[in-house]
Write an enzyme that holds these catalytic residues in place. Structure first.
Site, short mmCIF file in Angstrom:
data_model
loop_
_atom_site.label_atom_id
_atom_site.label_comp_id
_atom_site.label_asym_id
_atom_site.label_seq_id
_atom_site.Cartn_x
_atom_site.Cartn_y
_atom_site.Cartn_z
NE ARG A 161 -1.90 2.38 3.65
CZ ARG A 161 -2.58 2.75 4.54
NH1 ARG A 161 -3.95 2.41 4.97
NH2 ARG A 161 -2.05 3.59 5.17
CE1 TYR B 91 -4.64 6.35 5.26
CE2 TYR B 91 -4.95 6.92 7.64
CZ TYR B 91 -4.84 5.84 6.58
OH TYR B 91 -4.73 4.70 6.97
CG ASP C 142 -7.04 3.59 3.43
OD1 ASP C 142 -6.94 3.31 4.67
OD2 ASP C 142 -8.14 3.99 3.17
CD GLU D 203 -8.22 0.54 3.01
OE1 GLU D 203 -7.16 0.12 2.80
OE2 GLU D 203 -8.43 0.60 4.39
CD GLU E 272 -10.14 1.08 7.84
OE1 GLU E 272 -9.32 0.50 6.91
OE2 GLU E 272 -9.91 1.97 8.56
NE ARG F 23 -9.29 -2.36 4.10
CZ ARG F 23 -8.22 -2.62 4.91
NH1 ARG F 23 -7.46 -3.95 5.04
NH2 ARG F 23 -7.69 -1.70 5.76
CD GLU G 19 -4.15 -2.31 7.16
OE1 GLU G 19 -5.20 -2.68 7.08
OE2 GLU G 19 -3.66 -1.30 7.10
CD1 TRP H 155 -7.70 12.12 9.88
CD2 TRP H 155 -8.55 10.00 10.53
NE1 TRP H 155 -6.60 11.22 10.00
CE2 TRP H 155 -6.93 10.06 10.22
CE3 TRP H 155 -8.76 8.99 10.89
CZ2 TRP H 155 -6.25 8.88 10.82
CZ3 TRP H 155 -8.20 7.72 11.36
CH2 TRP H 155 -6.88 7.91 11.14
C1 CS2 Z 1 -6.47 2.42 8.07
C2 CS2 Z 1 -6.38 2.35 9.35
O1 CS2 Z 1 -4.79 0.55 7.89
C3 CS2 Z 1 -5.74 0.92 7.40
O2 CS2 Z 1 -6.61 0.85 6.30
O3 CS2 Z 1 -7.65 2.84 7.75
O4 CS2 Z 1 -4.78 2.58 9.72
C4 CS2 Z 1 -7.14 3.06 10.35
O5 CS2 Z 1 -6.74 4.65 10.00
C5 CS2 Z 1 -6.70 2.97 11.80
O6 CS2 Z 1 -6.93 1.76 11.99
C6 CS2 Z 1 -7.78 3.85 12.66
O7 CS2 Z 1 -7.25 3.40 14.00
MG MG Z 2 -8.14 1.95 5.54
#
Ligand code: CS2
Ligand code: MG
Length: 402
Positions: free
Chosen positions: A147, A159, A210, A236, A262, A283, A339, A402
């Site tokens: 990634r 981010y 992502d 993502e 996620e 996810r 991941e 975020w």
């Molecule tokens: C992110 C995460 O790994 C990812 O795909 O979206 O790092 C996410 O930001 C964190 O788990 C938030 O705690």
């Molecule tokens: Mg993510």
């Protein structure tokens, strides 16, 4: 086999983790991950104050009945706190069952469907050259899937990029960091990032990215279309997924594969996305989506629509989740990718584990259960340290995703 104790252990070896330990009258114990980044104590209290007392005396082998009891018995169903608490109990009971049967969890689930689990790592950089250096390092380590996240010119923060030399950790101790975001600057920049990766490294590695919920559906459609020449393995979280129908708009415009889930905590969060084939990878994770028992259901439902798993695996889910996830990944027929961000050394000391990593592939090991334990004495040396996830604001100050 009766449950005689259930304790919640909150520890902070490099970052906060919440662990549930369940003990039985046959001397076998199991553990489950209950970590919810930025809201850890909410889950710790839900378990300690409301769930653990109800577990005492229950038959530890009645995993499904316990799951149904905790899901329906709460009356207030679903949500990240509830489903993370249920997940921790579920993971612990599957761990106990594996130890009682003297079998690794993946064999209990139905055995290995592959030789190993392909994982993806995180290459991040403040600019394209730095991100490409990190990408090259991952290729060196043998990763087949990587990634990439990168700083965006003229954007104060972004981010997914480590602030310094250490591991990327989104939560800030004791405060909420305000980050700035501009979709326009991001959309103009990120195709250049992928072009640079493919120009330098070709197409031999799976390239993931992502978007982290930042775009509107039509912007996500524009992004997907603009990056088709770079053949992403997935983009993502292109847009917030409360509005599952919004993904129809993205699907109409692009063949770039989509991964979402996620932040999901039940099958209901993704039912439409899956049955309308609006996504390619789901996810959802063991820790936030109700544990092994529920994630099996989600994966089986997804397999009907050729949607594959791509479990979330950041460093803010504990090594317990990582260990259990590798068993799940080794078994699940419609596996996609896992991941794997790695963990701080002190976290790996607190959570002894049986998994192995070799050139981009992982294996959960053959230890009975999920193969991860907790060193409670060592865990006690790392007291909880409140930390919060950031918020994002647009450049005009609007609070954003975020
Ligand atoms: C992110 C995460 O790994 C990812 O795909 O979206 O790092 C996410 O930001 C964190 O788990 C938030 O705690
Ligand atoms: Mg993510």
């Amino acid at each position: 086999m009766k449950i005689i104790r259930a304790d919640v252990i909150v520890t902070c070896p490099g970052r906060n983790f919440v662990t549930l330990k369940v003990e039985t009258d046959e001397g076998i114990h199991g553990i489950g991950d209950a970590t919810l980044n930025g809201r850890e104590l909410a889950v710790a209290s839900y378990l300690k104050d409301h769930v653990c007392p109800l577990l005492i005396g229950r038959d530890a082998s009645r995993i499904e009945d316990t799951w149904q009891f905790l899901y329906k018995g709460a009356y207030w169903r679903r949500g990240p706190v509830t489903m993370t608490a249920i997940a921790a109990v579920d993971m612990a009971l599957w761990d106990i069952l594996g130890k009682a049967a003297n079998m690794p969890l993946y064999k209990l689930l139905g055995g290995a469907s592959r030789e190993g689990v392909m994982v993806y790592g995180h290459a991040t950089g403040r600019d394209i050259p730095e991100a490409l250096d990190r990408y090259a390092e991952h290729i060196e380590e043998g990763y087949k899937a990587i990634r990439i996240q990168c700083g965006v010119p003229d954007m104060r923060s972004v981010y997914g990029v480590s602030k310094g030399e250490g591991m990327y950790e989104p939560a800030t101790k004791g405060s909420v960091e305000e980050q700035s975001w501009s979709s326009e600057k991001y959309l103009d920049f990120v195709p250049k990032l992928f072009e640079a990766v493919r120009d330098k490294f070709g197409f031999d590695t799976h390239l993931l990215h992502d978007v982290h919920h930042r775009l509107t559906p039509i912007e996500a459609a524009r992004l997907g279309k603009s990056v088709e020449p770079y053949r992403l393995f997935w983009m993502e979280d292109p847009t917030p997924a409360e509005n599952q129908a919004g993904f129809r708009l993205i699907r109409e415009h692009t063949v770039t594969p989509i991964a979402v889930g996620e932040v999901f905590n039940s099958i209901w969060d993704c039912k439409q996305l899956i049955e309308e084939q609006l996504i390619d990878y789901i996810r959802a994770t063991l820790t936030h989506a109700g544990g092994i028992t529920h994630l099996k259901r989600i994966a089986d439902f997804a397999s009907l629509y050729q949607v594959r798993t791509g479990c979330h695996g950041p460093s803010d889910l504990s090594p317990v989740c990582m260990g259990a996830a590798l068993h799940f990944d080794l078994w699940v027929p419609n596996f996609g990718v896992q991941e794997y961000m790695g963990f701080p050394d002190e976290a790996l000391d607190v959570f002894p584990h049986a998994w192995s990593f070799d050139r981009g592939m992982m294996h959960p090991g053959e230890a009975p259960g999920h193969g991860v334990d907790i060193d409670e004495k060592l865990a006690a040396k790392y007291p909880y340290d409140p930390a919060y996830l950031p918020v994002a604001r647009l450049e005009d100050g609007t609070l954003w995703n975020w």
